[in-house]
Design a protein around this motif. Structure first.
Motif, short mmCIF file in Angstrom:
data_model
loop_
_atom_site.label_atom_id
_atom_site.label_comp_id
_atom_site.label_asym_id
_atom_site.label_seq_id
_atom_site.Cartn_x
_atom_site.Cartn_y
_atom_site.Cartn_z
N GLU A 84 24.03 19.52 20.79
CA GLU A 84 22.92 19.67 21.73
C GLU A 84 21.63 20.07 21.02
OE1 GLU A 84 21.85 22.08 25.89
OE2 GLU A 84 23.82 22.30 24.95
N LYS A 138 30.30 9.88 33.15
CA LYS A 138 28.88 9.74 33.45
C LYS A 138 28.03 10.81 32.74
CE LYS A 138 29.61 7.50 37.92
NZ LYS A 138 29.41 7.57 39.39
N ASN A 139 28.25 10.93 31.42
CA ASN A 139 27.49 11.84 30.55
C ASN A 139 27.68 13.32 30.89
OD1 ASN A 139 26.41 9.70 29.06
ND2 ASN A 139 24.71 9.45 30.49
N LYS A 140 28.71 13.64 31.65
CA LYS A 140 29.01 15.02 31.96
C LYS A 140 30.44 15.31 31.53
CE LYS A 140 28.86 18.52 35.60
NZ LYS A 140 28.60 18.80 37.04
N THR A 141 30.65 16.46 30.87
CA THR A 141 31.96 16.81 30.35
C THR A 141 32.67 17.79 31.28
OG1 THR A 141 31.16 16.48 28.09
CG2 THR A 141 33.20 17.72 28.35
N TYR A 142 33.93 17.51 31.58
CA TYR A 142 34.75 18.37 32.44
C TYR A 142 35.91 18.90 31.62
CZ TYR A 142 32.21 15.87 36.11
OH TYR A 142 31.23 15.31 36.90
N SER A 196 28.64 13.95 23.53
CA SER A 196 28.83 12.90 24.53
C SER A 196 29.13 11.58 23.82
CB SER A 196 27.57 12.75 25.39
OG SER A 196 27.62 11.58 26.15
N GLU A 229 34.95 13.12 29.54
CA GLU A 229 33.54 12.88 29.83
C GLU A 229 33.42 11.74 30.85
OE1 GLU A 229 29.56 11.13 27.63
OE2 GLU A 229 31.13 12.02 26.39
N HIS A 273 38.85 23.62 39.60
CA HIS A 273 38.02 22.42 39.72
C HIS A 273 37.77 22.09 41.19
CE1 HIS A 273 36.65 18.26 39.23
NE2 HIS A 273 36.40 18.59 37.97
N TRP A 285 39.42 17.98 27.58
CA TRP A 285 38.09 17.61 28.06
C TRP A 285 38.05 16.11 28.34
CZ3 TRP A 285 39.01 20.81 23.93
CH2 TRP A 285 38.51 22.10 24.02
#
Length: 853
Positions: free
Chosen positions: A462, A727-731, A496, A725, A740, A723
């Motif tokens: 980041e 749509k450019n978001k990490t869960y 990402s 990913e 969750h 983990w």
């Protein structure tokens, strides 16, 4: 003739008039002329000027200033020529105090309006780096000629104000002041320093229109325009010259060296010898620099001999160039001998050169010793010295050097600031590096790239991306090293998946994707991000490959379970007789490890030692232990550990312990665990793996003892996370996670899959549940592993047929491995799982590892 032999008496001397005295400098030494001048009762300005000019021309500026001071004290009447001459002397001595006093006298005596005096004032202020006062004097001049304009132009150029130089030249052109050769030469130099090709071509047209295209000083400047890479045009100018001096030859040779055409520089030197031209200091300095670039030691020694014969051995520029050449050719002792022979004329440049030579050759302690000795001798380090010594980690304290840098006000300079932040990054001080980066006044692309590389080394994706975006917002054009750094940052496990692709696309737009460092970074990034096919495509398209590219491809195929392809790349390297290093063989042995090719792995290890003479490191032995451990040959693995020339590291014991867990070997596992705990008592892996071995053997009492020991030592078990990913978001998911927002849907999907799995004959392997509970509960534990939650979430939120990629911080268990194979078949999905060991590619009910991991 009698006068020249100093046979005249005093009475004869006083009878000489100024007409005779004006030719004194042609007949005798300036000291004799000074004596005659002091004895003459009828001194006039022409006599004074003749002597001042003689001192100035013979570079005896201090004596000229002393003479003028004596005249001033005796209230001697001076004219414009006297003031012009002494102002030039003040500029050469860098003495602005004396220059300002002469400026005041020029005003008092009414000569400030004199064009010659005004021009000399401009020149004096510019030479003493007072650009503001120089411009003020120029603006206040009543009349100006081409010499006045040229003095201001030269001042701007000498002070690095190249853009102002061009603006002033345009203003001069508008005012219809006709340029002379010196004006044009100065402007061409400023354009060359800026590297603007279009403006250079425009100035060249002005040169042709003015009829100065054959003038030597202008042609020499045009040749120096090769700094901008126009070496062919420079050569065309050189060939068109009818008369060439030493400066001309030096310009074209220096141009070839600057553009990396060292062999052409040597050819030009040969032709210079055939032309009978006398060699100068700059020519020797340029050629010795070429020897350093080519690491051509024998030719450097020949040039050294020629330099000594020519009497130029003790000039700073040549001595420094020789030190650099010898250092680059690993002859650092010879470099030091040259440095030692320069006693009395050693300056900060020579000290920096010899310190840099030791650092380049890895002799850090001697470099630090010389740096301390330099300070004791009162030689003040400059910004190059600080930038150099900051690489001497860990032999020099970065904090001590930083303190000195702050005292000398070099902290904000790009060179020193970049070296500081690089040193802080390498020592793990990320916050300090970021602070230094913000302090740098004019951040060049090197500083930006260094900060990006720092974030990449620390795995802070980041931070690297934010720096790149900031760079773009400020309108700075990234270079190949910038892209290489940010792409390396995108190879991190938390990055990402799309970020690396976006930077790849941007590198294509800027036409930097084919740069070697960028393409190598792309190969590494795609391989580490699970896209081995894209990595291979980039690798195949590389017009040029370095060792990093080859090693990345071998390691990439190995990590993705494609051992045969990895070995095929290695065989290709062998056929091309490419140089290999220890990292190459780590990749090759790892490929054999993941493919179960035990005999091949041992053969390549022997090849590395016997054929390539590469001394095996701890990493190589760790790979060999892993090779035999995964194959279940634990006794052979133990033999390797015992025969190692140094104590086994924690990684080696951890590898063996993990294999003992898989093979349920309690005896060897206890030994490995004890060794690992003794090396790293706070490492949870040793306790967890040992307790799991006891649990698998049904020895719950011993397992409890190990767990109690963990509690007593306050060792915390690393939780298993996965983990994904989308749509450019990490869960992220933890085993049995209910936090969750879509937890209800996820567990519903798992129930649905459970029914389908049973229909296909799946039976939970409860051996992987290491808790003393009922079988039914064990099956529940297995169904809630973090990787299954992540996959269920991916199946819900992504369209059918979309590949799913997850990352797990621990090794995937055998039961989950079997389940994911079946899910890939049931859902018709391509599933990629990156665990702590390798990549698993699941498709159509089959895994790329071949169930060997």
């Amino acid at each position: 003739m009698i006068f020249g032999l100093k046979f005249l008496s005093r009475t004869h001397v006083v009878s000489f008039t100024s007409r005779y005295f004006s030719s004194v400098h042609e007949l005798c030494h300036p000291q004799s002329a000074h004596h005659l001048f002091e004895k003459s009762p009828r001194r006039d300005p022409s006599q004074c000027n003749a002597l001042l000019f003689e001192y100035s021309h013979s570079d005896r500026n201090k004596e000229a200033l002393n003479l003028y001071a004596g005249l001033w004290r005796s209230s001697f009447s001076v004219d414009g020529s006297t003031l012009s001459c002494i102002l030039k002397v003040c500029g050469c001595l860098f003495d602005q105090v004396a220059g300002k006093q002469v400026h005041c006298q020029s005003i008092k005596s009414g000569f400030v309006e004199n064009v010659s005096v005004g021009t000399s004032l401009v020149d004096m202020y510019m030479k003493t780096e007072d650009v503001g006062d120089g411009r003020r004097v120029f603006d206040e001049m009543g009349s100006k000629n081409v010499v006045s304009w040229t003095a201001l132009l030269t001042g701007y150029a000498q002070n690095g104000l190249n853009e102002l130089t061009l603006d002033l030249f345009c203003q001069m052109y508008v005012n219809e002041v006709k340029s002379n050769p010196f004006t044009l030469a100065t402007v061409i130099g400023a354009v060359a320093n800026r590297g603007v090709v279009e403006e250079g071509c425009q100035i060249h047209t002005v040169v042709i229109k003015s009829g100065y295209e054959s003038h030597a000083i202008v042609c020499n400047s045009l040749i120096m325009y090769s700094k901008s890479g126009l070496i062919r045009d420079a050569r065309a100018v050189f060939d068109s010259m009818l008369q060439r001096g030493a400066v001309t030859w030096n310009c074209i040779i220096a141009g070839y060296v600057t553009n990396g055409l060292d062999l052409d520089a040597f050819r030009m030197f040969h032709w210079m010898r055939l032309a009978g031209e006398k060699f100068t200091q700059p020519v020797f300095a340029s050629l010795i620099k070429s020897c350093a670039n080519l690491k051509e030691l024998s030719y450097a020694r020949q040039l050294h001999c020629q330099v000594l014969k020519s009497g130029m051995g003790f000039y700073h520029n040549i001595g420094t160039a020789l030190m650099v050449a010898y250092s680059k050719c690993t002859e650092v002792d010879d470099a030091f001998k040259i440095f030692s022979a320069m006693k009395g004329i050693q300056n900060v440049v020579t000290w920096t050169a010899v310190i840099s030579g030791y650092l380049q050759n890895g002799i850090m302690e001697q470099a630090v010793h010389l740096f301390c000795q330099m300070s004791r001798k009162g030689v003040r380090p400059n910004h190059f010295t600080y930038s150099t010594i900051l690489t001497a980690q860990p032999y020099m304290s970065i904090f001590q050097i930083h303190a000195q840098v702050i005292k000398t006000s070099y902290e904000k300079l790009p060179t020193v600031g970049t070296a500081l932040l690089d040193a802080y990054v390498k020592t793990g001080h990320a916050k300090e590096a970021a602070i230094i980066f913000e302090l740098i006044d004019e951040k060049d692309i090197v500083a930006w790239s260094a900060m990006l590389a720092g974030y990449a080394q620390m795995g802070e994706t980041e931070g690297a991306v934010n720096i790149f975006l900031q760079l773009a917002r400020e309108g700075i054009r990234p270079n190949e090293f910038t892209f290489s750094s940010v792409i390396h940052a995108c190879a991190g496990p938390t990055a990402s998946a799309e970020q690396g692709k976006q930077f790849h696309a941007l590198s294509i737009k800027t036409r930097l994707n084919n740069a070697l460092c960028v393409s190598s970074a792309l190969v590494t990034m795609y391989a580490k991000r699970g896209n081995i096919e894209s990595a291979n495509e980039v690798f195949k398209r590389q017009g040029e490959r370095d060792l990093i590219s080859w090693n990345s491809m071998i390691s990439g195929f190995a990590q993705h379970g494609q051992g045969k392809k990895a070995l095929a790349i290695f065989e290709d390297m062998q056929r091309q007789k490419l140089e290999m290093d220890g990292i190459t063989f780590i990749g090759v042995i790892s490929a054999c490890t993941h493919a179960g090719l035990v005999d091949d792995g041992q053969r390549y290890f022997d090849m590395m030692v016997k054929d390539h003479h590469i001394y095996p490191t701890m990493e190589h032995f760790s790979c060999m232990v892993d090779l035999y451990s995964r194959a279940g040959m634990l006794e052979k693995a133990m033999d390797i550990i015992i025969e190692m020339p140094f104590p086994a590291s924690a990684t080696v014991w951890r590898t063996l312990l993990a294999a003992c867990h898989v093979r349920r070997n309690l005896e060897v596992g206890k030994i490995a665990a004890e060794k690992l705990i003794s090396i790293q008592p706070q490492d949870s892996a040793a306790y967890v793996l040992l307790s799991n071995i006891y649990a698998a053997a049904g020895n719950w009492q011993e397992r409890a003892v190990v767990r109690k020991l963990m509690d007593e030592r306050k060792v915390k078990k690393e939780a298993g996370y996965s983990w994904i990913e989308v749509k450019n978001k990490t869960y992220s998911f933890l085993a049995g996670d209910l936090t969750h927002p879509m937890a209800e849907h996820i567990y519903s999907k798992l129930e649905e899959l459970s029914i389908l799995l049973k229909d296909m004959g799946y039976q939970p392997d409860t051996n992987y549940v290491l808790h003393d509970v009922e079988e039914e509960h064990k099956a529940t534990f297995l169904s809630q592993h973090s990787e299954r939650l992540a996959i269920a979430f991916g199946l819900i939120v992504t369209p059918p047929g979309t590949p799913i990629q997850i990352v797990k911080n621990l090794r995937v268990c055998g039961d989950c491995h079997s389940v994911i194979k079946l899910i890939s078949l049931i859902e018709d999905r391509y599933i990629i799982v990156r665990d702590s060991n390798r990549f698993h590619h699941f498709k159509g009910g089959v895994c790329s590892c071949g169930d060997y991991w």
